[in-house]
Design a protein around this motif. Structure first.
Motif, PDB file in Angstrom:
ATOM      1  N   LEU A  28       0.853  -1.246   0.171  1.00 44.32           N
ATOM      2  CA  LEU A  28      -0.085  -0.096  -0.033  1.00 44.32           C
ATOM      3  C   LEU A  28       0.873   1.339  -0.014  1.00 44.32           C
ATOM      4  O   LEU A  28       0.488   2.208  -0.624  1.00 44.32           O
ATOM      5  N   ARG A  29       2.131   1.250   0.730  1.00 41.84           N
ATOM      6  CA  ARG A  29       2.845   2.170   0.837  1.00 41.84           C
ATOM      7  C   ARG A  29       3.586   2.888  -0.543  1.00 41.84           C
ATOM      8  O   ARG A  29       3.942   3.818  -0.855  1.00 41.84           O
ATOM      9  N   GLN A  30       4.069   1.542  -1.093  1.00 37.53           N
ATOM     10  CA  GLN A  30       4.972   1.727  -2.123  1.00 37.53           C
ATOM     11  C   GLN A  30       4.144   1.681  -3.625  1.00 37.53           C
ATOM     12  O   GLN A  30       4.839   1.891  -4.639  1.00 37.53           O
ATOM     13  N   PHE A  31       2.995   1.171  -3.861  1.00 38.47           N
ATOM     14  CA  PHE A  31       2.098   0.989  -4.728  1.00 38.47           C
ATOM     15  C   PHE A  31       2.298   1.902  -5.901  1.00 38.47           C
ATOM     16  O   PHE A  31       2.564   1.651  -6.963  1.00 38.47           O
ATOM     17  N   HIS A  32       2.263   3.220  -5.362  1.00 37.86           N
ATOM     18  CA  HIS A  32       2.257   4.158  -6.233  1.00 37.86           C
ATOM     19  C   HIS A  32       3.386   4.662  -7.181  1.00 37.86           C
ATOM     20  O   HIS A  32       3.330   5.228  -8.327  1.00 37.86           O
ATOM     21  N   GLY A  33       4.393   4.235  -6.590  1.00 37.96           N
ATOM     22  CA  GLY A  33       5.753   4.312  -7.072  1.00 37.96           C
ATOM     23  C   GLY A  33       6.231   3.479  -8.058  1.00 37.96           C
ATOM     24  O   GLY A  33       7.448   3.482  -8.610  1.00 37.96           O
ATOM     25  N   LEU A  34       5.442   2.416  -8.192  1.00 37.99           N
ATOM     26  CA  LEU A  34       5.883   1.342  -9.032  1.00 37.99           C
ATOM     27  C   LEU A  34       5.772   1.423 -10.315  1.00 37.99           C
ATOM     28  O   LEU A  34       6.529   0.515 -11.089  1.00 37.99           O
ATOM     29  N   PHE A  35       4.941   2.119 -10.919  1.00 41.65           N
ATOM     30  CA  PHE A  35       4.370   2.113 -12.249  1.00 41.65           C
ATOM     31  C   PHE A  35       5.042   3.230 -12.950  1.00 41.65           C
ATOM     32  O   PHE A  35       4.426   3.905 -13.721  1.00 41.65           O
ATOM     33  N   VAL A  36       6.579   3.062 -12.881  1.00 42.03           N
ATOM     34  CA  VAL A  36       7.360   3.799 -13.921  1.00 42.03           C
ATOM     35  C   VAL A  36       8.295   2.867 -14.520  1.00 42.03           C
ATOM     36  O   VAL A  36       8.698   1.853 -13.755  1.00 42.03           O
ATOM     37  N   TRP A  37       8.979   3.187 -15.736  1.00 42.17           N
ATOM     38  CA  TRP A  37       9.947   2.197 -16.361  1.00 42.17           C
ATOM     39  C   TRP A  37      10.973   1.902 -15.461  1.00 42.17           C
ATOM     40  O   TRP A  37      11.369   0.864 -15.653  1.00 42.17           O
ATOM     41  N   ARG A  38      11.700   2.993 -14.868  1.00 43.03           N
ATOM     42  CA  ARG A  38      12.658   2.556 -14.102  1.00 43.03           C
ATOM     43  C   ARG A  38      12.457   1.671 -12.837  1.00 43.03           C
ATOM     44  O   ARG A  38      13.460   1.243 -12.360  1.00 43.03           O
ATOM     45  N   MET A  39      11.340   1.240 -12.539  1.00 44.08           N
ATOM     46  CA  MET A  39      10.998   0.376 -11.378  1.00 44.08           C
ATOM     47  C   MET A  39      10.766  -0.934 -12.108  1.00 44.08           C
ATOM     48  O   MET A  39      10.067  -1.800 -11.309  1.00 44.08           O
ATOM     49  N   ARG A  40      10.864  -1.025 -13.478  1.00 46.26           N
ATOM     50  CA  ARG A  40      10.516  -2.316 -14.247  1.00 46.26           C
ATOM     51  C   ARG A  40      11.013  -3.692 -13.438  1.00 46.26           C
ATOM     52  O   ARG A  40      10.332  -4.802 -13.502  1.00 46.26           O
ATOM     53  N   ARG A  41      12.140  -3.431 -12.795  1.00 46.98           N
ATOM     54  CA  ARG A  41      12.720  -4.815 -12.283  1.00 46.98           C
ATOM     55  C   ARG A  41      12.000  -5.315 -10.907  1.00 46.98           C
ATOM     56  O   ARG A  41      12.046  -6.735 -10.531  1.00 46.98           O
ATOM     57  N   MET A  42      11.029  -4.467 -10.536  1.00 45.23           N
ATOM     58  CA  MET A  42      10.163  -4.818  -9.291  1.00 45.23           C
ATOM     59  C   MET A  42       8.976  -5.250  -9.599  1.00 45.23           C
ATOM     60  O   MET A  42       8.274  -6.006  -8.791  1.00 45.23           O
ATOM     61  N   TRP A  43       8.782  -5.284 -10.905  1.00 47.46           N
ATOM     62  CA  TRP A  43       7.174  -5.861 -11.419  1.00 47.46           C
ATOM     63  C   TRP A  43       7.003  -7.305 -11.336  1.00 47.46           C
ATOM     64  O   TRP A  43       6.101  -7.606 -10.922  1.00 47.46           O
ATOM     65  N   ALA A  44       8.171  -8.052 -11.312  1.00 54.05           N
ATOM     66  CA  ALA A  44       7.969  -9.337 -11.167  1.00 54.05           C
ATOM     67  C   ALA A  44       7.559  -9.613  -9.767  1.00 54.05           C
ATOM     68  O   ALA A  44       6.722 -10.420  -9.518  1.00 54.05           O
ATOM     69  N   VAL A  45       8.288  -9.064  -8.751  1.00 51.87           N
ATOM     70  CA  VAL A  45       7.792  -9.296  -7.559  1.00 51.87           C
ATOM     71  C   VAL A  45       6.388  -8.736  -7.182  1.00 51.87           C
ATOM     72  O   VAL A  45       5.568  -9.428  -6.523  1.00 51.87           O
ATOM     73  N   LEU A  46       6.055  -7.591  -7.860  1.00 53.56           N
ATOM     74  CA  LEU A  46       5.061  -7.158  -7.562  1.00 53.56           C
ATOM     75  C   LEU A  46       3.663  -8.116  -8.214  1.00 53.56           C
ATOM     76  O   LEU A  46       2.636  -8.317  -7.518  1.00 53.56           O
ATOM     77  N   VAL A  47       4.012  -8.550  -9.560  1.00 57.61           N
ATOM     78  CA  VAL A  47       3.031  -9.540 -10.052  1.00 57.61           C
ATOM     79  C   VAL A  47       2.760 -10.683  -9.019  1.00 57.61           C
ATOM     80  O   VAL A  47       1.577 -11.284  -9.103  1.00 57.61           O
ATOM     81  N   GLU A  48       3.952 -11.218  -8.686  1.00 56.07           N
ATOM     82  CA  GLU A  48       3.873 -12.332  -7.944  1.00 56.07           C
ATOM     83  C   GLU A  48       2.902 -12.195  -6.766  1.00 56.07           C
ATOM     84  O   GLU A  48       2.281 -13.205  -6.342  1.00 56.07           O
ATOM     85  N   TYR A  49       3.171 -11.080  -5.965  1.00 51.59           N
ATOM     86  CA  TYR A  49       2.458 -10.714  -4.795  1.00 51.59           C
ATOM     87  C   TYR A  49       0.924 -10.646  -5.056  1.00 51.59           C
ATOM     88  O   TYR A  49      -0.153 -11.155  -4.409  1.00 51.59           O
ATOM     89  N   LEU A  50       0.671  -9.895  -6.234  1.00 47.71           N
ATOM     90  CA  LEU A  50      -0.906  -9.471  -6.567  1.00 47.71           C
ATOM     91  C   LEU A  50      -1.663 -10.831  -6.894  1.00 47.71           C
ATOM     92  O   LEU A  50      -2.800 -10.993  -6.636  1.00 47.71           O
ATOM     93  N   LEU A  51      -0.990 -11.826  -7.657  1.00 45.43           N
ATOM     94  CA  LEU A  51      -1.590 -12.914  -8.006  1.00 45.43           C
ATOM     95  C   LEU A  51      -1.776 -13.911  -6.730  1.00 45.43           C
ATOM     96  O   LEU A  51      -2.820 -14.454  -6.666  1.00 45.43           O
TER      97      LEU A  51
END
Length: 417
Positions: A283-306
């Motif tokens: 909840l605290r970090q969600f807003h900052g993840l949807f930028v291209w420079r954070m793309r390496r975090m997307w796999a961890v994000l997707v795994e958690y959301l699933l």
């Protein structure tokens, strides 16, 4: 499971999610093992270092009188030439303070910081970091036994590159006298250990292990150290470091022997805290993840959301089936049975394969771990049920939490001793 056109996609997701994730973790874990572990030096023969920079071991303690002596003795027995140990007594109400002071009189490397009240692990770590004299900080829990070579392995990682901000070690379960203890041996090997290997392959870890982790002080300075309002300071610090572009390493040779809950109540409280901590960070970090420079975090994000979606899909299936036992539901909402039929056989076989892979990898660190294979057979039911219920319970607990409330210590279940 009975299916219909409306529920079929949900049933398929409920089945395929754990299946795909198991295959993903196995492939990533085996790739990590074959590339980085198989021909690596033995645990007792860590890589040589050109120099041995001064390092600090931080041990926050709250009511740890029953085990603080053995924890400090293990920390003071490191096969590393130049280090200090700082124990932080965070408002303990037992005899922790007296035992720490007595040990400090016997060991020159040991310093003790006393805090007058319980302000939480994050605050204790921050006070210890301020008292430390080194750039490299190795943090362990007050009930953990650090392997003699663990510090060497962790400092080696931290000094191997300027962007290495943290390194996490390999927790091993000490208490195995009950079924829950034996099940957690399998969990830390076949679930937690193999997940960290797989996540390391695609570049980002969901979290360091709070029980054994090392940090570069420069990295902590940049992000503001640990947050004292998060129930799991280890997940929070991991995300903030990686979002500041620091690398986090995983070192399986850095062993740390820990006590885990051996009662259902203790295990529930621990896993609920883990689930709530992950949700708070998201909840605290969600807003900052949807930028291209954070793309390496997307796999961890997707795994958690699933995983979050899977828990709610399973809950929906259970609710519909339960209601259907008392009233007749429309065909589109009817769940005939929760028994998995052939799905369960496939999942069980894949799970046993995952356990076998983890045993092949982990026998390098614990030769007799194969004797726990029988108990691991029963683990999938416990693990998925626990994951389901704690995730569901963590949602309202996180949303209703008072903002800014300090996360203080509560004495955990240390198992049957």
């Amino acid at each position: 499971m009975g299916q219909n056109l409306w529920l079929a996609p949900l049933f398929e997701f409920a089945f395929y999610y754990p299946l795909v994730m198991s295959l993903f973790w196995m492939s990533g874990g085996l790739y990590y093992y074959l590339r980085r572990e198989r021909h690596a030096p033995a645990r007792t023969d860590p890589p040589p270092m050109e120099s041995f920079p001064f390092a600090s071991i931080l041990i926050p303690c709250h009511n740890e009188g029953a085990q603080v002596d053995e924890t400090l003795c293990a920390a003071l027995a490191q096969r590393y030439p130049d280090y200090e140990v700082i124990a932080i007594n965070d408002g303990s109400r037992d005899d922790t303070a007296q035992k720490l002071d007595a040990l400090a009189q016997q060991h020159e490397r040991l310093r003790v910081v006393h805090l007058d009240r319980n302000l939480g692990k994050a605050n204790a770590l921050r006070m210890g970091a301020l008292a430390a004299r080194s750039e490299y900080l190795i943090c362990i829990d007050g009930d953990a036994l650090l392997d003699p070579y663990a510090m060497h392995w962790m400092v080696w990682h931290l000094t191997s590159g300027p962007r290495v901000g943290a390194v996490t070690g390999n927790p091993r379960i000490r208490n195995r006298s009950t079924l829950l203890g034996k099940l957690q041996v399998g969990e830390f090997s076949s679930i937690i250990g193999i997940i960290k290997r797989a996540q390391r392959v695609y570049g980002r870890l969901f979290t360091v292990s709070g029980v054994i982790s090392g940090f570069r002080r420069t990295a902590l300075n940049r992000i503001g150290y640990w947050s004292d309002d998060m129930v799991t300071e280890d997940i929070d610090i991991s995300w903030r470091l990686q979002m500041d572009y620091w690398d986090i390493r995983y070192e399986p040779n850095a062993l740390c022997f820990i006590l885990m809950p051996e009662t259902l109540k203790g295990l529930w409280r621990q896993r609920l805290r883990w689930a709530q901590g992950g949700m708070e960070v998201m909840l605290r970090q969600f807003h900052g993840l949807f930028v291209w420079r954070m793309r390496r975090m997307w796999a961890v994000l997707v795994e958690y959301l699933l995983s979050l979606l899977w828990a709610h899909v399973m809950a929906l299936m259970i609710v519909l089936w339960t209601i259907g036992q008392f009233v007749e539901l429309p065909p589109a909402l009817h769940v005939e049975s929760l028994l998995p039929a052939w799905h369960g056989v496939v999942l069980a076989l894949v799970c046993l394969l995952q356990f076998a892979c983890s045993l092949v990898i982990d026998r390098r660190y614990e030769a007799a771990i194969g004797r726990n294979y029988f108990w691991m057979i029963w683990y999938p039911l416990v693990y998925w049920l626990l994951s389901l219920t704690t995730t569901l319970a963590a949602v309202p607990k996180t949303l209703l939490k008072r903002r800014g409330a300090r996360a203080v210590w509560t004495s955990p279940d240390r198992g049957l001793r």
